[in-house]
Design a protein around this motif. Structure first.
Motif, PDB file in Angstrom:
ATOM      1  N   HIS A   1       0.822  -1.213   0.000  1.00  0.00           N
ATOM      2  CA  HIS A   1       0.000   0.000   0.000  1.00  0.00           C
ATOM      3  C   HIS A   1       0.859   1.267   0.000  1.00  0.00           C
ATOM      4  CE1 HIS A   1      -3.824  -2.051   0.252  1.00  0.00           C
ATOM      5  NE2 HIS A   1      -3.387  -2.775   1.254  1.00  0.00           N
TER       6      HIS A   1
ATOM      7  N   ASP B   1      -0.595   4.799  -0.791  1.00  0.00           N
ATOM      8  CA  ASP B   1      -1.723   4.719   0.135  1.00  0.00           C
ATOM      9  C   ASP B   1      -1.209   4.298   1.516  1.00  0.00           C
ATOM     10  OD1 ASP B   1      -4.333   4.865   0.901  1.00  0.00           O
ATOM     11  OD2 ASP B   1      -5.062   3.237  -0.368  1.00  0.00           O
TER      12      ASP B   1
ATOM     13  N   ARG C   1      -3.065   2.714   4.905  1.00  0.00           N
ATOM     14  CA  ARG C   1      -3.595   1.348   5.053  1.00  0.00           C
ATOM     15  C   ARG C   1      -2.602   0.498   5.862  1.00  0.00           C
ATOM     16  NH1 ARG C   1      -7.852  -0.568   1.844  1.00  0.00           N
ATOM     17  NH2 ARG C   1      -8.670   0.910   0.294  1.00  0.00           N
TER      18      ARG C   1
ATOM     19  N   ASN D   1     -10.111   2.673   3.838  1.00  0.00           N
ATOM     20  CA  ASN D   1      -8.803   3.198   3.437  1.00  0.00           C
ATOM     21  C   ASN D   1      -7.763   3.154   4.547  1.00  0.00           C
ATOM     22  OD1 ASN D   1     -10.007   5.145   5.001  1.00  0.00           O
ATOM     23  ND2 ASN D   1      -9.409   6.868   3.692  1.00  0.00           N
TER      24      ASN D   1
ATOM     25  N   ALA E   1      -5.059  -2.675   5.560  1.00  0.00           N
ATOM     26  CA  ALA E   1      -4.108  -3.239   4.605  1.00  0.00           C
ATOM     27  C   ALA E   1      -4.559  -4.588   4.085  1.00  0.00           C
ATOM     28  CB  ALA E   1      -2.726  -3.381   5.260  1.00  0.00           C
TER      29      ALA E   1
END
Length: 448
Positions: free
Chosen positions: A133, A138, A141, A217, A220
Motif C-alpha cells: 500500500h 496509500d 492502510r 482506506n 491493509a
C-alpha cells in the motif's frame, strides 16, 4: 547418545517446550519419541502407535519418504548452505520457485518468497501487505482484519492477528491496528446460529460492518485460514470465503490465506483457496512443504502484489531470514512436491478424511463426552469434548488428558488442545491405521 535413564531423568527439566509451562513438563514429562516409520512413531520404551497428529499437521507423506531423505543427503554433499540475500542465489531455490509457481498457478500465485516456517511466512505477508500500500501511495492502510479462533503463528505480528486469547494475553500489548470478526463456528458463536449458511452470512455482515467502522482506506489486509485448524477445525460454509474475497476486492483490501496447514493436500484439495474457489493475493505456506524433514516455508504472491513490487524501482524488500531459500530445504521441498503429486495424496486424504469424520460421528452417538464433531474436508477432524451436552460446558483438563493418555496406550497419538481433540494424521494413512485411531479414541472416551 545418552542412555534412556539419563533422557528420562532430564526430560522436561533442561529444555523449555512450546505451548506448555516449564513446570507442567516436569509434572507430566513429555513422551520421548525415538523412532518413526510409515505413519507410526515409537517412544523410548518401545511403545509403537499410529501418529494421529501427523507430527504437527506437517508429515503428510509419513516418516519413510525416501525420495525426500535422499534429496536432503544429496544436497548436503554439494551445497549445504548459502545465502539468497542480495547478490547470491542457489540452483535448488531457483528450481523450487519455478515448481511452486506452476503448482499454485490455479490459485493465481506466480512468485515465491522463501522463509524458515509458517510464522515466518505469515509475518512476511503482513509486512509486504503494508509495503504494497505504501508503494501504491496509500500509506494509511496499516490495519489488519482476521477471524476470532484463527491461528497464525507466534511472532508479534502473527500473534497480533491470532484470534485466540491463549496465544495473546501473556505477551500483550501486541501490534496495534488488528481487529477480529466472529468466526463461522456453528457450535459456539455470538449469534446463537446453528445453520452454517446463515452463520456465514452473519459473519460476512460483521466483516462489512467492521470495515465500515474502521474505514476501508485504513485497512491493509484480511488474513484467514481457509479452514480454521488449531482453533478446533472449523470449516466455514462454502459461501463464506468467496464472499470475503468479494468484500476485500471491493474495498481495496488484500486477502491473505494462511495455508500453512491447508496447502499441499490436507483438505482433500491442493490448497484451501482452491477448495473454496477463490484466488487470494498472498498464500502463506510451510509445514508439509518438506514433509517436516527440514524447517522451510514459502509465501506465495499473486499478480496484484507482484505488479506493484516489480514495476516500482523503490520496492526494496528490507526483510528476510538467514535461511530464506536454504538449498537443503529447497531440495527437500522439490522432492516432497514431486512425491506429493505422484501419490496424488488428495484422493486418499479425502477418502480417509471421510472415514475419520464418520467414525467420530459414530463415537458421538456412543459417548456423551462428545459435544461436537467437525471436519469432512480431507484429513482434518476435531472432537469438542464437554462435561454436559445441554449446556456445552467444556470438559476439564484432567479428563481431557485421560482421553489422550488412554488413546496413546491403546495405539494412537492424539492431540488435545483445551476441550478440542484434534486429528491431523499423515495423508498416506491406510484404512486400517484410521481404524486403529478410532478404536483408540473409543477406549479413551470410555476411560473418561
Amino acid at each position: 547418545m545418552k542412555d534412556s535413564n539419563f533422557l528420562k531423568e532430564h526430560n522436561g527439566r533442561l529444555m523449555w517446550h512450546p505451548m506448555t509451562s516449564p513446570q507442567d513438563s516436569i509434572d507430566q514429562p513429555p513422551k520421548i519419541i525415538t523412532g518413526a516409520d510409515g505413519v507410526s512413531i515409537t517412544d523410548i520404551d518401545g511403545h509403537r502407535v499410529v501418529d494421529g497428529v501427523g507430527g504437527l499437521w506437517n508429515v503428510n507423506l509419513g516418516y519413510s519418504c525416501q525420495p525426500v531423505k535422499d534429496a536432503i543427503a544429496a544436497q548436503l554433499e554439494t551445497l549445504p548452505y548459502y545465502s539468497t540475500f542480495r547478490g547470491t542465489s542457489n540452483d535448488a531455490a531457483i528450481e523450487l520457485s519455478y515448481e511452486l509457481s506452476e503448482f499454485f498457478a490455479p490459485d493465481g500465485m506466480s512468485r515465491a518468497f522463501f522463509t524458515s516456517g509458517g510464522s515466518d511466512s505469515v509475518e512476511t505477508a503482513l509486512r509486504l501487505a503494508r509495503q504494497y500500500h505504501k508503494l501504491r501511495g496509500d500509506p494509511g492502510r496499516t490495519k489488519f482484519l482476521s477471524l476470532k479462533k484463527g491461528y497464525h503463528g507466534t511472532h508479534f505480528g502473527c500473534a497480533s492477528v491470532n484470534g485466540n486469547a491463549n496465544f495473546r494475553t501473556a505477551y500483550e500489548p501486541l501490534m496495534p491496528g488488528c481487529f477480529h470478526i466472529p468466526a463461522p463456528y456453528t457450535y459456539r458463536n455470538p449469534f446463537n446460529e446453528t445453520d452454517p449458511k446463515k452463520l456465514a452470512q452473519l459473519c460476512v455482515a460483521a466483516l462489512e460492518d467492521e470495515i465500515a467502522f474502521q474505514g476501508p482506506n485504513t485497512i491493509a489486509a484480511m488474513i484467514m485460514e481457509p479452514i480454521l485448524g488449531a482453533g478446533g477445525v472449523i470449516p466455514p460454509h462454502p459461501s463464506f470465503a468467496p464472499a470475503v474475497q468479494e468484500i476485500c476486492n471491493r474495498n481495496g483490501i488484500l486477502l491473505i490465506t494462511d495455508e500453512v496447514i491447508s496447502a499441499y493436500g490436507r483438505t482433500g484439495a491442493w490448497s484451501g483457496a482452491r477448495l473454496w474457489g477463490i484466488q487470494p493475493d498472498m498464500m502463506a505456506t510451510a509445514k508439509a512443504i518438506t514433509n517436516g524433514y527440514f524447517p522451510f516455508g514459502a509465501l506465495m504472491l499473486g499478480d496484484r502484489v507482484v505488479e506493484v513490487f516489480e514495476n516500482n524501482p523503490d520496492a526494496k524488500i528490507a526483510h528476510g531470514y538467514t535461511y530464506s531459500g536454504h538449498p537443503v530445504g529447497a531440495a527437500a521441498a522439490l522432492a516432497c512436491l514431486a512425491e506429493t503429486k505422484r501419490l496424488n495424496v488428495i484422493e486418499n486424504a479425502a477418502a480417509r478424511g471421510t472415514q475419520m469424520y464418520e467414525g467420530c460421528k459414530a463415537l458421538m452417538e456412543k459417548h456423551d463426552i462428545i459435544g461436537d464433531v467437525r471436519g469432512g474436508y480431507g484429513l482434518m477432524t476435531a472432537i469438542e469434548m464437554v462435561s454436559d451436552r445441554a449446556t456445552k460446558k467444556p470438559i476439564d483438563g484432567a479428563t481431557a488428558m485421560t482421553v489422550q493418555e488412554t488413546a496413546y496406550q491403546n495405539g494412537a497419538m492424539i492431540r488435545v488442545s483445551g476441550p478440542n481433540l484434534i486429528l491431523s494424521p499423515c495423508l498416506v494413512l491406510s484404512k486400517e491405521d484410521a481404524g486403529t485411531i478410532l478404536a483408540a479414541l473409543d477406549a479413551g472416551f470410555a476411560a473418561a
